[in-house]
Design a protein around this motif. Structure first.
Motif, short mmCIF file in Angstrom:
data_model
loop_
_atom_site.label_atom_id
_atom_site.label_comp_id
_atom_site.label_asym_id
_atom_site.label_seq_id
_atom_site.Cartn_x
_atom_site.Cartn_y
_atom_site.Cartn_z
N TYR A 150 32.55 17.08 -20.00
CA TYR A 150 32.75 16.51 -18.67
C TYR A 150 31.43 15.96 -18.16
O TYR A 150 30.36 16.50 -18.46
CB TYR A 150 33.22 17.58 -17.66
N LYS A 151 31.50 14.91 -17.36
CA LYS A 151 30.36 14.49 -16.57
C LYS A 151 30.30 15.39 -15.33
O LYS A 151 31.30 15.53 -14.62
CB LYS A 151 30.48 13.02 -16.14
N GLU A 153 28.93 14.94 -12.52
CA GLU A 153 29.18 14.22 -11.27
C GLU A 153 30.67 14.10 -10.98
O GLU A 153 31.09 14.12 -9.82
CB GLU A 153 28.54 12.83 -11.33
N ASN A 154 31.50 14.01 -12.03
CA ASN A 154 32.94 13.96 -11.82
C ASN A 154 33.51 15.32 -11.46
O ASN A 154 34.45 15.44 -10.66
CB ASN A 154 33.64 13.44 -13.07
N SER A 157 32.46 15.99 -7.70
CA SER A 157 32.65 14.93 -6.71
C SER A 157 33.78 15.29 -5.75
O SER A 157 34.68 16.06 -6.06
CB SER A 157 32.95 13.59 -7.38
N THR A 159 36.38 13.55 -4.63
CA THR A 159 37.74 13.17 -4.97
C THR A 159 38.36 14.10 -6.00
O THR A 159 39.56 14.28 -6.05
CB THR A 159 37.78 11.74 -5.53
N ASN A 160 37.51 14.71 -6.86
CA ASN A 160 38.05 15.58 -7.90
C ASN A 160 38.05 17.05 -7.51
O ASN A 160 38.84 17.81 -8.00
CB ASN A 160 37.22 15.43 -9.18
N CYS A 171 40.20 16.77 -12.97
CA CYS A 171 39.05 15.96 -13.40
C CYS A 171 39.23 15.52 -14.85
O CYS A 171 39.50 16.35 -15.72
CB CYS A 171 37.76 16.75 -13.24
N GLU A 172 39.10 14.24 -15.09
CA GLU A 172 39.26 13.72 -16.44
C GLU A 172 38.05 14.07 -17.30
O GLU A 172 36.91 13.93 -16.86
CB GLU A 172 39.46 12.21 -16.41
N LEU A 174 35.29 13.54 -20.19
CA LEU A 174 34.60 12.38 -20.76
C LEU A 174 35.12 12.12 -22.16
O LEU A 174 35.40 10.98 -22.54
CB LEU A 174 33.09 12.63 -20.79
#
Length: 415
Positions: A150-151, A153-154, A157, A159-160, A171-172, A174
């Protein structure tokens, strides 16, 4: 070896009183002990800045944290987890803590104790968790042989993270790798940030080396026995692979094979051999001159890298669970520890109401503060409040445009 520069931290089983020892690894003498934390689980020993040590207790959903200058734990704060953990790591800036608990990856903000996200991609329990050296990525490996990257930041963040409890974990990743056919036993990430390589070991007798940024498989080393631990030196050219039978295989990547898959010859003699049981942990000192290895046989062995000679053996009463070289910080011997690290109990649920907060920075740390001073609306004209809100909205738009432009430029020049 300079005994005034580094200490070797270690933990072992069958010792309920002393949880962590800090050895002078040249003499074998114990310089510090940290008590009353039970048996520390493998892959859970972490150092928070130069101020605290952290471990998770075996068979209990508890974290234990000690100031480095005290054998007693931090007082008045109880660190309770949702369940027993399998692996823990803290990012290099001491902002976030990631833990594998069952099938899920939990990520907390360390200073506030807030649970930022709960991620679930694995089909079987997570076995190891690692942050990259620049805190850009977090990786998790599991018993199902799956590796998920995973990143960060994602993961953290808005939104996630701040979603309803039923939607956490959206969260998607990477990238996801299913290259191993058995449990992933360990992950090691190099020291070059997003440009690093990383390596994984598994009970399927393979050690796989990837590019961190995109997950490209660079090399698959195949041995003739299950693998338990992997370690790269600072340059990421030398790899040390611990095995179930107790040997440590060294592979030099400066002599690359001609194919992606490479069968390590059984007669290959670059082996550190003395342990009688499975390798459980390893670490290199700061100069990459000394290798420390721990095993289920209860021995810590210090090896001279250049000659493969044994410098010292330290015998304990149970299996060694963790080893880590650390600099001999001044805080180890200070009378009064003055830390910039803020510690709070860890929350068990994602905070869905965390929508308005102020972010400020202590040294290398991000701190969330909900206790913002409230300005009485009666003392401020409504027109002034409206103008202020308009300016804030404009600044948000400008910041978003700047961020998008920066990402576009970064992608263009990094490609």
């Amino acid at each position: 070896m300079d005994t005034d520069v580094e200490l070797l931290l270690g933990s072992y089983q069958q010792n309920q009183n002393t949880s962590i020892c800090a050895w002078n690894y040249n003499t074998g003498n114990v310089e510090h002990v940290y008590k009353s934390g039970g048996t520390a689980l493998p892959k859970t020993l972490c150092v928070i800045s130069s101020d605290y040590l952290l471990t998770a207790e075996q068979d209990k959903p508890l974290l234990h944290i000690w100031p480095v200058n005290s054998q007693e734990q931090v007082k008045n704060i109880r660190f309770v987890l949702p369940d027993v953990v399998s692996s823990i790591d803290i990012d290099s800036y001491n902002n976030y803590i990631a833990a594998g608990i069952g099938l899920k990856l939990y990520v907390w903000h360390l200073n506030s104790g807030r649970l930022i996200n709960i991620l679930q991609k694995h089909y079987q329990p997570i076995t190891c968790v690692k942050f990259s050296s620049d805190s850009s990525y977090v990786l998790a490996g599991g018993q199902d042989g799956m590796l998920v990257a995973y990143k960060l930041e994602n993961v953290v963040s808005y939104t996630n993270s701040y979603v309803s409890q039923k939607n956490v974990g959206e969260c998607e990743a990477l990238y996801t790798k299913m290259d191993h056919s058995a449990q992933i036993t360990h992950i090691h990430i190099g020291t070059f940030g997003r440009k690093s390589k990383f390596a994984t070991t598994s009970y399927d007798c393979t050690c796989r080396i990837y590019m961190l940024q995109n997950g490209t498989l660079l090399l698959n080393l195949i041995l003739n026995e299950p693998l338990t631990y992997v370690l790269m030196d600072t340059t990421c050219w030398i790899i040390y692979i611990g095995t179930k039978k107790g040997s440590i295989q060294r592979v030099n990547l400066r002599n690359p094979p001609r194919s992606v898959e490479y069968y390590v010859d059984q007669k290959y003699q670059d082996i550190f051999s003395s342990h009688q049981k499975s390798i459980t942990c390893m670490d290199l000192n700061q100069t990459n001159e000394v290798l420390a290895s721990g095993s289920e046989d209860g021995f810590v062995i210090l090896w001279d890298i250049a000659t493969k000679n044994i410098l010292r053996k330290i015998e304990r009463s149970g299996a060694i669970t963790n080893l880590k070289f650390v600099l001999k910080y001044l805080n180890f011997n200070t009378q009064s520890l003055k830390s910039n690290i803020i510690l709070q109990p860890l929350q068990k649920n994602v905070d869905t109401n965390m929508r308005n907060f102020v972010v400020y920075a202590s040294p290398n740390q991000v701190v969330f503060d909900d206790e913002v001073e409230k300005v009485s609306q009666e003392s401020v004209p409504s027109e002034t409040l409206e103008n202020a809100q308009t300016q804030i909205n404009d600044l948000k738009i400008i910041n978003k445009q700047l961020y998008d432009a920066f990402i576009k430029m970064a992608k263009k020049y990094n490609s």
